[in-house]
Design an enzyme around this catalytic site. Structure first.
Site, PDB file in Angstrom:
ATOM      1  N   HIS A  16       0.833  -1.205   0.000  1.00 23.13           N
ATOM      2  CA  HIS A  16       0.000   0.000   0.000  1.00 23.13           C
ATOM      3  C   HIS A  16       0.865   1.252   0.000  1.00 23.13           C
ATOM      4  O   HIS A  16       2.084   1.197   0.139  1.00 23.13           O
ATOM      5  CB  HIS A  16      -0.989   0.015   1.175  1.00 23.13           C
ATOM      6  CG  HIS A  16      -0.398   0.333   2.509  1.00 23.13           C
ATOM      7  ND1 HIS A  16      -1.165   0.569   3.631  1.00 23.13           N
ATOM      8  CD2 HIS A  16       0.896   0.456   2.923  1.00 23.13           C
ATOM      9  CE1 HIS A  16      -0.381   0.824   4.657  1.00 23.13           C
ATOM     10  NE2 HIS A  16       0.868   0.758   4.265  1.00 23.13           N
ATOM     11  N   CYS A  35       5.189   5.025   5.269  1.00 20.92           N
ATOM     12  CA  CYS A  35       4.019   4.501   4.545  1.00 20.92           C
ATOM     13  C   CYS A  35       3.603   5.418   3.403  1.00 20.92           C
ATOM     14  O   CYS A  35       2.677   5.101   2.654  1.00 20.92           O
ATOM     15  CB  CYS A  35       2.855   4.254   5.509  1.00 20.92           C
ATOM     16  SG  CYS A  35       2.999   2.671   6.382  1.00 20.92           S
ATOM     17  N   HIS A  41       4.953  -0.171  -0.526  1.00 23.29           N
ATOM     18  CA  HIS A  41       5.750  -1.055   0.343  1.00 23.29           C
ATOM     19  C   HIS A  41       4.787  -2.094   0.885  1.00 23.29           C
ATOM     20  O   HIS A  41       3.571  -1.911   0.836  1.00 23.29           O
ATOM     21  CB  HIS A  41       6.400  -0.265   1.493  1.00 23.29           C
ATOM     22  CG  HIS A  41       5.380   0.361   2.367  1.00 23.29           C
ATOM     23  ND1 HIS A  41       4.786   1.553   2.057  1.00 23.29           N
ATOM     24  CD2 HIS A  41       4.788  -0.076   3.498  1.00 23.29           C
ATOM     25  CE1 HIS A  41       3.877   1.832   2.969  1.00 23.29           C
ATOM     26  NE2 HIS A  41       3.845   0.864   3.859  1.00 23.29           N
ATOM     27  N   HIS A  43       3.262  -5.054   3.778  1.00 25.08           N
ATOM     28  CA  HIS A  43       3.098  -5.443   5.179  1.00 25.08           C
ATOM     29  C   HIS A  43       2.676  -6.905   5.244  1.00 25.08           C
ATOM     30  O   HIS A  43       1.956  -7.387   4.369  1.00 25.08           O
ATOM     31  CB  HIS A  43       2.011  -4.612   5.871  1.00 25.08           C
ATOM     32  CG  HIS A  43       2.413  -3.202   6.128  1.00 25.08           C
ATOM     33  ND1 HIS A  43       3.293  -2.840   7.122  1.00 25.08           N
ATOM     34  CD2 HIS A  43       2.059  -2.052   5.508  1.00 25.08           C
ATOM     35  CE1 HIS A  43       3.450  -1.527   7.110  1.00 25.08           C
ATOM     36  NE2 HIS A  43       2.722  -1.011   6.134  1.00 25.08           N
ATOM     37  N   ASP A  81      -4.747 -10.973  -0.484  1.00 25.31           N
ATOM     38  CA  ASP A  81      -3.372 -11.485  -0.419  1.00 25.31           C
ATOM     39  C   ASP A  81      -2.594 -11.203  -1.706  1.00 25.31           C
ATOM     40  O   ASP A  81      -3.094 -11.445  -2.809  1.00 25.31           O
ATOM     41  CB  ASP A  81      -3.408 -13.000  -0.154  1.00 25.31           C
ATOM     42  CG  ASP A  81      -2.040 -13.556   0.196  1.00 25.31           C
ATOM     43  OD1 ASP A  81      -1.263 -12.849   0.864  1.00 25.31           O
ATOM     44  OD2 ASP A  81      -1.758 -14.696  -0.192  1.00 25.31           O
ATOM     45  N   HIS A  82      -1.370 -10.675  -1.542  1.00 26.44           N
ATOM     46  CA  HIS A  82      -0.479 -10.332  -2.643  1.00 26.44           C
ATOM     47  C   HIS A  82      -1.055  -9.260  -3.569  1.00 26.44           C
ATOM     48  O   HIS A  82      -0.700  -9.183  -4.752  1.00 26.44           O
ATOM     49  CB  HIS A  82      -0.075 -11.571  -3.460  1.00 26.44           C
ATOM     50  CG  HIS A  82       0.945 -12.413  -2.762  1.00 26.44           C
ATOM     51  ND1 HIS A  82       0.652 -13.145  -1.639  1.00 26.44           N
ATOM     52  CD2 HIS A  82       2.265 -12.614  -3.015  1.00 26.44           C
ATOM     53  CE1 HIS A  82       1.751 -13.783  -1.247  1.00 26.44           C
ATOM     54  NE2 HIS A  82       2.737 -13.467  -2.048  1.00 26.44           N
ATOM     55  N   GLU A 125      -0.898  -4.891  11.597  1.00 28.85           N
ATOM     56  CA  GLU A 125      -0.158  -4.442  10.415  1.00 28.85           C
ATOM     57  C   GLU A 125       1.331  -4.736  10.582  1.00 28.85           C
ATOM     58  O   GLU A 125       2.037  -5.016   9.612  1.00 28.85           O
ATOM     59  CB  GLU A 125      -0.372  -2.943  10.171  1.00 28.85           C
ATOM     60  CG  GLU A 125       0.228  -2.464   8.862  1.00 28.85           C
ATOM     61  CD  GLU A 125       0.047  -0.981   8.650  1.00 28.85           C
ATOM     62  OE1 GLU A 125      -0.730  -0.612   7.754  1.00 28.85           O
ATOM     63  OE2 GLU A 125       0.662  -0.185   9.390  1.00 28.85           O
TER      64      GLU A 125
HETATM   65 NI    NI Z   1       2.517   0.918   5.518  1.00 28.34          NI
END
Ligand code: NI
Length: 136
Positions: A16, A35, A41, A43, A81-82, A125
């Site tokens: 995100h 972020c 990037h 998580h 996911d992914h 997270e």
């Molecule tokens: Ni982040």
């Protein structure tokens, strides 16, 4: 019959970027820090899904956790996911993909589909940061 809460824990990862177009680049960097990285990037998210109800006298279960697992895998893990939350997930076309907003999206995808009453979601997270949502 006693009321008990049962919990299934699942894992997914996603990318995100936290950014508000209404703010300047400097403000975005100050508020969102790492972020706000322009190229996204990732998580490693951990999600705990809790269902509450009376114990069924036949099975001794509140809800069959195999069924809970299958639904959470299909409706949440399969959806997120992914993925790049900003680019791939319609709910974040405009909204910022914070953990707070993400846990509400997950609630909406699960609420009417679980065997039993969804009472709590905990979304991690990072190993140090998590949010809790109880549907209010
Ligand atoms: Ni982040």
């Amino acid at each position: 019959m006693p009321t008990v809460t049962v919990t299934r824990r699942v894992h997914f990862n996603a990318a995100h970027r936290l950014h508000n177009r209404a703010l300047s680049d400097d403000e975005n960097r100050r508020i969102f820090g790492l972020c706000n990285n322009p190229n996204y990037h990732g998580h490693n998210y951990e999600l705990e899904v809790s269902v509450e109800g009376p114990i069924d006298p036949t099975t001794g279960f509140v809800a069959n956790l195999d069924t809970v697992k299958e639904i959470v895998e299909r409706r949440v893990v399969g959806y997120l996911d992914h993925k790049n939350l900003n680019l791939d997930i319609a709910e974040f076309a405009e909204a910022n993909p914070t953990t707070e907003n993400l846990v509400v999206v997950i609630w909406q995808r699960l609420e009417k589909h679980l065997p039993g009453k969804l009472v709590k979601l905990v979304l991690w997270e990072t190993p140090r940061n998590h949010v809790v949502y109880e549907g209010r």
